[in-house]
Design a protein around this motif. Structure first.
Motif, PDB file in Angstrom:
ATOM      1  N   SER A   1      -1.111  15.693  -9.074  1.00  0.00           N
ATOM      2  CA  SER A   1      -0.489  15.275  -7.923  1.00  0.00           C
ATOM      3  C   SER A   1       0.609  16.531  -7.501  1.00  0.00           C
ATOM      4  O   SER A   1       0.523  17.407  -8.204  1.00  0.00           O
ATOM      5  N   GLY A   2       1.078  15.910  -6.626  1.00  0.00           N
ATOM      6  CA  GLY A   2       2.374  17.306  -6.213  1.00  0.00           C
ATOM      7  C   GLY A   2       3.525  17.319  -7.354  1.00  0.00           C
ATOM      8  O   GLY A   2       4.169  18.311  -7.327  1.00  0.00           O
ATOM      9  N   ALA A   3       3.491  16.431  -8.319  1.00  0.00           N
ATOM     10  CA  ALA A   3       4.433  16.636  -9.333  1.00  0.00           C
ATOM     11  C   ALA A   3       3.755  17.265 -10.617  1.00  0.00           C
ATOM     12  O   ALA A   3       4.451  17.402 -11.399  1.00  0.00           O
ATOM     13  N   THR A   4       2.645  17.483 -10.577  1.00  0.00           N
ATOM     14  CA  THR A   4       1.891  18.004 -11.863  1.00  0.00           C
ATOM     15  C   THR A   4       2.396  19.502 -11.776  1.00  0.00           C
ATOM     16  O   THR A   4       2.337  20.348 -11.126  1.00  0.00           O
ATOM     17  N   PRO A   5       2.844  19.763 -13.013  1.00  0.00           N
ATOM     18  CA  PRO A   5       3.305  21.172 -13.239  1.00  0.00           C
ATOM     19  C   PRO A   5       2.398  22.162 -13.309  1.00  0.00           C
ATOM     20  O   PRO A   5       1.172  21.936 -13.837  1.00  0.00           O
ATOM     21  N   LYS A   6       2.477  23.596 -13.048  1.00  0.00           N
ATOM     22  CA  LYS A   6       1.625  24.650 -12.878  1.00  0.00           C
ATOM     23  C   LYS A   6       1.180  24.794 -14.604  1.00  0.00           C
ATOM     24  O   LYS A   6       1.710  24.526 -15.512  1.00  0.00           O
ATOM     25  N   PHE A   7      -0.232  24.904 -14.763  1.00  0.00           N
ATOM     26  CA  PHE A   7      -0.948  25.226 -16.055  1.00  0.00           C
ATOM     27  C   PHE A   7      -1.271  23.761 -16.658  1.00  0.00           C
ATOM     28  O   PHE A   7      -1.977  23.940 -17.569  1.00  0.00           O
ATOM     29  N   ALA A   8      -0.854  22.582 -16.027  1.00  0.00           N
ATOM     30  CA  ALA A   8      -1.136  21.516 -16.720  1.00  0.00           C
ATOM     31  C   ALA A   8      -2.652  20.996 -16.557  1.00  0.00           C
ATOM     32  O   ALA A   8      -2.817  21.188 -15.097  1.00  0.00           O
TER      33      ALA A   8
ATOM     34  N   CYS B   1       0.972  -1.276   0.144  1.00  0.00           N
ATOM     35  CA  CYS B   1      -0.045   0.008   0.078  1.00  0.00           C
ATOM     36  C   CYS B   1       0.743   1.376  -0.051  1.00  0.00           C
ATOM     37  O   CYS B   1       1.903   1.350   0.307  1.00  0.00           O
ATOM     38  N   PHE B   2       0.391   2.299  -0.413  1.00  0.00           N
ATOM     39  CA  PHE B   2       0.971   3.742  -0.744  1.00  0.00           C
ATOM     40  C   PHE B   2       2.026   3.993   0.435  1.00  0.00           C
ATOM     41  O   PHE B   2       2.922   4.383   0.171  1.00  0.00           O
ATOM     42  N   ALA B   3       1.219   3.914   1.621  1.00  0.00           N
ATOM     43  CA  ALA B   3       1.841   4.564   2.950  1.00  0.00           C
ATOM     44  C   ALA B   3       3.202   3.702   3.303  1.00  0.00           C
ATOM     45  O   ALA B   3       3.820   4.430   3.843  1.00  0.00           O
ATOM     46  N   THR B   4       3.278   2.713   2.710  1.00  0.00           N
ATOM     47  CA  THR B   4       4.485   1.967   3.008  1.00  0.00           C
ATOM     48  C   THR B   4       5.628   1.680   1.970  1.00  0.00           C
ATOM     49  O   THR B   4       6.314   1.119   1.760  1.00  0.00           O
ATOM     50  N   ALA B   5       5.296   2.698   0.856  1.00  0.00           N
ATOM     51  CA  ALA B   5       6.288   2.985  -0.330  1.00  0.00           C
ATOM     52  C   ALA B   5       7.830   2.801   0.150  1.00  0.00           C
ATOM     53  O   ALA B   5       8.623   2.019  -0.393  1.00  0.00           O
TER      54      ALA B   5
ATOM     55  N   THR C   1       5.169   8.827  -4.583  1.00  0.00           N
ATOM     56  CA  THR C   1       6.364   9.275  -3.949  1.00  0.00           C
ATOM     57  C   THR C   1       6.288  10.619  -3.566  1.00  0.00           C
ATOM     58  O   THR C   1       6.524  11.020  -2.101  1.00  0.00           O
ATOM     59  N   TYR C   2       5.862  11.691  -4.302  1.00  0.00           N
ATOM     60  CA  TYR C   2       5.677  12.928  -3.918  1.00  0.00           C
ATOM     61  C   TYR C   2       4.650  13.081  -2.657  1.00  0.00           C
ATOM     62  O   TYR C   2       4.717  13.990  -1.913  1.00  0.00           O
ATOM     63  N   ASP C   3       3.704  12.490  -2.744  1.00  0.00           N
ATOM     64  CA  ASP C   3       2.498  12.710  -1.923  1.00  0.00           C
ATOM     65  C   ASP C   3       2.123  11.467  -0.839  1.00  0.00           C
ATOM     66  O   ASP C   3       2.442  11.762   0.225  1.00  0.00           O
ATOM     67  N   ILE C   4       1.591  10.606  -1.055  1.00  0.00           N
ATOM     68  CA  ILE C   4       1.040   9.401  -0.387  1.00  0.00           C
ATOM     69  C   ILE C   4       2.009   8.643   0.454  1.00  0.00           C
ATOM     70  O   ILE C   4       2.067   8.319   1.641  1.00  0.00           O
ATOM     71  N   GLY C   5       3.329   8.468  -0.258  1.00  0.00           N
ATOM     72  CA  GLY C   5       4.161   7.551   0.344  1.00  0.00           C
ATOM     73  C   GLY C   5       5.419   8.567   1.176  1.00  0.00           C
ATOM     74  O   GLY C   5       6.360   7.764   1.895  1.00  0.00           O
ATOM     75  N   LEU C   6       5.111   9.626   1.144  1.00  0.00           N
ATOM     76  CA  LEU C   6       6.360  10.522   1.481  1.00  0.00           C
ATOM     77  C   LEU C   6       7.223  10.211   2.985  1.00  0.00           C
ATOM     78  O   LEU C   6       8.223  10.176   2.991  1.00  0.00           O
ATOM     79  N   GLN C   7       6.095  10.122   3.792  1.00  0.00           N
ATOM     80  CA  GLN C   7       6.496   9.978   5.431  1.00  0.00           C
ATOM     81  C   GLN C   7       7.490   8.776   5.271  1.00  0.00           C
ATOM     82  O   GLN C   7       8.387   8.942   5.816  1.00  0.00           O
TER      83      GLN C   7
END
Ligand SMILES: Cc1ncc(C[n+]2csc(CCOP(=O)(O)OP(=O)(O)O)c2C)c(N)n1
Ligand SMILES: [Mg+2]
Length: 310
Positions: A146-153, A70-74, A110-116
């Motif tokens: 996601s946290g990796a989506t660039p501005k304007f996309a 699961c994501f949290a244990t990435a 990576t950027y969001d759900i598993g970061l911790q």
């Protein structure tokens, strides 16, 4: 000496019959990872396009053991595998070369759900390679931002274009003082391969992020995937670098950009071939938007120059 494309091992770990889209960047990147790591490797994945298209029993199309977690244990699942192996080797229950443990996780994981858990594994300097394939969206569930989506996309949750800048995840990981970090692009496959091999031969926590233009989510013909990968680098939208023990070295066209030896290619060209940026073309203040995006790239380049000299 840098590897040439002819030197890449012929081994294939991605098998036929997988369910990925034609031109899927993650699948191509995985093929290269398989060549770099050889058959003695174990992979950890979280829910993503790659799991859905390659990793599910009975249709798994990847010739490695894959642990789908699961994501949290990435970050922590790969740590557990490494600790278990190290203990078994220490007790003499396993002999020979320890398998390369690596993750194959999307930007959402990576950027969001598993970061911790990723941050914790990096801080402990756990001995595995964290690989993020960054397609700049939650693609598997229908292309959400996601946290990796660039501005304007545009994504399905930002239909008019995202209003915020993306996170700088590689820099965030660099500040964990890990022994090796690299960014990569499929337009420069041997650079990617060499970075994977370097990571394999380095002890401790390694972070590699490969830029992965998703034709389905970004709305471009699949045959353009490598061209768009290259344009991201030449326009400065994606910087290629590596850092050994924190010392940054720029690679490929990014090195020339940093030295002022080449001009950035037009950002308009990079935007105009992707449907996700179509709203820019329709906007009354198109010039203003492009100028803002270019200025952000220039600011990032200046920052990275100073950071590398530091
Ligand atoms: C905790 C949790 N939240 C949401 C989901 C639903 N989900 C499955 S795959 C996915 C997208 C993952 O995005 P990313 O990690 O970028 O991989 P990609 O699909 O882009 O390959 C989401 C949100 C989930 N499985 N678990
Ligand atoms: Mg993604």
């Amino acid at each position: 000496m840098a590897t040439s494309i002819k030197d890449l091992p012929r081994d294939e770990v991605v098998m036929k019959g997988h369910g990925a889209c034609a031109g899927c960047p993650s699948t191509l990147a995985l093929r290269i990872a398989g060549k770099a790591f050889g058959p003695n490797a174990v992979c950890v994945m979280t829910p993503s396009c790659t799991v859905a298209s390659l990793g599910l029993i009975p249709k798994a199309a990847y010739d490695y053991p894959i642990l789908n977690v699961c994501f949290a244990t990435a970050g922590s699942s790969a740590s557990g595998i490494v600790y278990a192996y190290e203990s078994l080797y220490k007790k003499g229950k396993l002999t020979g070369e320890m398998p390369t443990v690596f993750t194959w996780i999307g930007d959402g994981g990576t950027y969001d759900i598993g970061l911790q858990a990723i941050s914790a594994a990096a801080e402990r300097n756990d001995n595995y390679i964290f690989i993020c394939y960054n397609n700049e969206a939650y693609s598997n569930t229908g292309v959400q931002r996601s946290g990796a989506t660039p501005k304007f996309a545009a994504t399905t949750t930002t239909p008019q274009g995202k209003m915020e800048d993306k996170k700088n995840m590689p820099l965030l990981m660099l500040d964990h003082q890990i022994p090796y970090l690299a960014t990569a692009s499929l337009a420069y496959p041997t650079d990617f391969y060499d970075k994977l091999v370097k990571a394999k031969n380095t002890r401790g926590f390694k972070y590699i992020e490969v830029f992965a233009p998703c034709c389905t989510g970004w709305k471009f013909p699949s045959s353009d995937m490598i061209r768009i990968s290259r344009m991201a680098v030449t326009s400065g939208a994606w910087l290629l670098y590596e850092a050994e023990n924190g010392k940054i070295k720029f690679n490929g066209p990014t090195a020339k950009i940093m030295e002022g030896k080449v001009e950035l290619s037009p950002l308009e060209d990079y935007f105009s071939c992707q449907g996700r940026f179509a709203s820019i073309n329709r906007a009354a203040n198109k010039e203003e938007i492009i100028a803002e995006a270019k200025n952000k790239i220039l600011a990032d380049i200046e920052f990275m120059k100073k950071r590398a000299a530091f």
